[in-house]
Motif scaffolding. Sequence first.
Motif, mmCIF file in Angstrom:
data_model
loop_
_atom_site.group_PDB
_atom_site.id
_atom_site.type_symbol
_atom_site.label_atom_id
_atom_site.label_comp_id
_atom_site.label_asym_id
_atom_site.label_seq_id
_atom_site.Cartn_x
_atom_site.Cartn_y
_atom_site.Cartn_z
ATOM 1 N N THR A 1 0.827 -1.212 0.000
ATOM 2 C CA THR A 1 0.000 0.000 0.000
ATOM 3 C C THR A 1 0.859 1.259 0.000
ATOM 4 O OG1 THR A 1 -0.187 0.177 2.425
ATOM 5 C CG2 THR A 1 -1.796 -1.219 1.298
ATOM 6 N N GLU A 2 2.009 1.205 0.662
ATOM 7 C CA GLU A 2 2.860 2.395 0.763
ATOM 8 C C GLU A 2 3.428 2.785 -0.602
ATOM 9 O OE1 GLU A 2 2.684 3.843 3.503
ATOM 10 O OE2 GLU A 2 2.385 2.345 5.068
ATOM 11 N N PHE A 3 3.978 1.818 -1.306
ATOM 12 C CA PHE A 3 4.544 2.126 -2.621
ATOM 13 C C PHE A 3 3.445 2.456 -3.629
ATOM 14 C CE2 PHE A 3 8.051 -0.598 -0.886
ATOM 15 C CZ PHE A 3 8.970 0.431 -0.769
ATOM 16 N N ALA A 4 2.302 1.793 -3.495
ATOM 17 C CA ALA A 4 1.184 2.084 -4.394
ATOM 18 C C ALA A 4 0.734 3.530 -4.259
ATOM 19 C CB ALA A 4 0.021 1.141 -4.105
ATOM 20 N N LEU B 1 -4.384 -4.506 -3.060
ATOM 21 C CA LEU B 1 -5.704 -4.050 -2.634
ATOM 22 C C LEU B 1 -6.274 -3.090 -3.671
ATOM 23 C CD1 LEU B 1 -5.071 -3.400 1.178
ATOM 24 C CD2 LEU B 1 -5.907 -5.481 0.068
ATOM 25 N N GLY B 2 -7.535 -3.290 -4.009
ATOM 26 C CA GLY B 2 -8.146 -2.532 -5.090
ATOM 27 C C GLY B 2 -8.092 -1.029 -4.914
ATOM 28 N N ALA B 3 -8.239 -0.555 -3.678
ATOM 29 C CA ALA B 3 -8.234 0.887 -3.433
ATOM 30 C C ALA B 3 -6.933 1.531 -3.889
ATOM 31 C CB ALA B 3 -8.449 1.163 -1.946
ATOM 32 N N PHE B 4 -5.857 0.756 -3.899
ATOM 33 C CA PHE B 4 -4.546 1.306 -4.232
ATOM 34 C C PHE B 4 -4.208 1.136 -5.712
ATOM 35 C CE2 PHE B 4 -4.721 0.625 0.261
ATOM 36 C CZ PHE B 4 -4.186 1.806 0.754
ATOM 37 N N ASN C 1 -18.283 10.633 -0.318
ATOM 38 C CA ASN C 1 -18.953 9.331 -0.418
ATOM 39 C C ASN C 1 -18.072 8.308 -1.133
ATOM 40 O OD1 ASN C 1 -21.176 10.529 0.782
ATOM 41 N ND2 ASN C 1 -22.351 10.711 -1.116
ATOM 42 N N LYS C 2 -17.410 8.752 -2.184
ATOM 43 C CA LYS C 2 -16.544 7.854 -2.964
ATOM 44 C C LYS C 2 -15.430 7.276 -2.101
ATOM 45 C CE LYS C 2 -12.944 8.232 -6.542
ATOM 46 N NZ LYS C 2 -12.339 9.150 -7.556
ATOM 47 N N TRP C 3 -14.722 8.137 -1.382
ATOM 48 C CA TRP C 3 -13.530 7.669 -0.680
ATOM 49 C C TRP C 3 -13.850 7.046 0.671
ATOM 50 C CZ3 TRP C 3 -9.501 6.512 -3.308
ATOM 51 C CH2 TRP C 3 -9.232 7.186 -4.502
ATOM 52 N N VAL C 4 -14.956 7.446 1.302
ATOM 53 C CA VAL C 4 -15.361 6.783 2.543
ATOM 54 C C VAL C 4 -15.749 5.334 2.258
ATOM 55 C CG1 VAL C 4 -17.148 6.676 4.323
ATOM 56 C CG2 VAL C 4 -16.029 8.842 3.827
ATOM 57 N N SER C 5 -16.521 5.111 1.205
ATOM 58 C CA SER C 5 -16.915 3.732 0.892
ATOM 59 C C SER C 5 -15.700 2.895 0.502
ATOM 60 C CB SER C 5 -17.974 3.712 -0.215
ATOM 61 O OG SER C 5 -17.532 4.373 -1.384
ATOM 62 N N THR C 6 -14.732 3.512 -0.162
ATOM 63 C CA THR C 6 -13.477 2.813 -0.466
ATOM 64 C C THR C 6 -12.765 2.409 0.819
ATOM 65 O OG1 THR C 6 -13.214 4.035 -2.547
ATOM 66 C CG2 THR C 6 -11.236 3.039 -1.604
#
Length: 386
Positions: free
Chosen positions: A83-86, A152-155, A232-237
């Motif tokens: 996640t850090e590098f992503a 992880l999809g969010a990244f 809303n977009k980033w909270v649900s993420t």
Amino acid sequence: MDNLPKTWDDWIENFKAWQDNVGYEREWMGDFDLSIQFDWERAGDVIEFGDYAGRAKWERSLQVPHQSMRDALVSMITVQGDTEFASVEQQRHLLATAPTDYDRYAAARIMAEEQRHGWQMAYLLMTYFGQQGRREAQKLLERNAQDGDRLLGAFNRPMPHWLDFFCYTMFVDRDGKFQLGMLSTSAFKPLAASMGPMLKEESFHLGTGSNGLRRIIKAGVIPLDMLQRYINKWVSTAHDLFGVDESSSAHWAYVWGIKGRWDERKKLEGDVEVSKETLNEEARMHYHEEIVLEVEKLNGYLPEGAAKLYVPHENFNREIGNYKRQRCTTDGAVFTGSDEDWSAYIEAHLPTAQDEEDLKELFKQQWVAEKPMTARQIASGIGAKA
């Protein structure tokens, strides 16, 4: 994987190649100290929870009783490093469009700290987990968010502009705080000892997000309904990042003592009973409660009579868990309308293509209030040459 590193110095050379590949200029770090840091005192000496509670914390991987436990540790460390590098891959391009000098500094500092956190995780893999660790440490540099193959999809999600960035640092980085906190009591002492310094740095990331959103509200250029859609977009993420609701992985991580609850030490002191079947849901609940309070603070900066900003329900817009791809409203109710009604609802509550077009014009204005840099921030040189 021809360039599998054998030593830490080998990995550092590969890391520099990763920086070059993603277009990150090392001079953007200014005087930032890219180093390995531990807080051994905060980590503690005794395993605090799970089946091995009361025994000495493990200082080497061979002290970990079973291979399945070592594999779980490698997986957790790998995901955190990934996640850090992503995040750097997602955010690097934003330095060229920073709305103020302070924001350029803040983003460059965040990216420097994310790289240090990635270093820390790679160091654990390289130092404590043999060839398996070396292999995973190298893979941290081979996956790329731009290719969509981070773990992880969010990244893997694009972050085209600074409104996304401020929401991301406010909400997604806050998930990171919770994940680091739950690892801070790990029975594997080098992992637990890594978390203290990382948490201190993570606080700046969260502050950048909350400060940025306050300054957006103060500037009064971004329409509040549009701002709400990006929230809303980033909270649900971020809700998704806590994982499935009933997780066997979280269950066994707790039994083995390698990942605790949020505020584990306080809960142990208060004799709070643990529900091993719903650990992810419990962490998500704590996160949700915290961001509700943070958004309430933002509402204190709204003009008189403006509609209040809010945090969408945990069920809304989920891609993981019991409500995955279920039609739920921002207040958590099941949506009962037609397909056309649902499409209209989503268009009103998540960012649209028109929002993206409108932002191009709004960004030409002073859309975020200025924030002066301190003398120390200027002297650091962080982001100055970006």
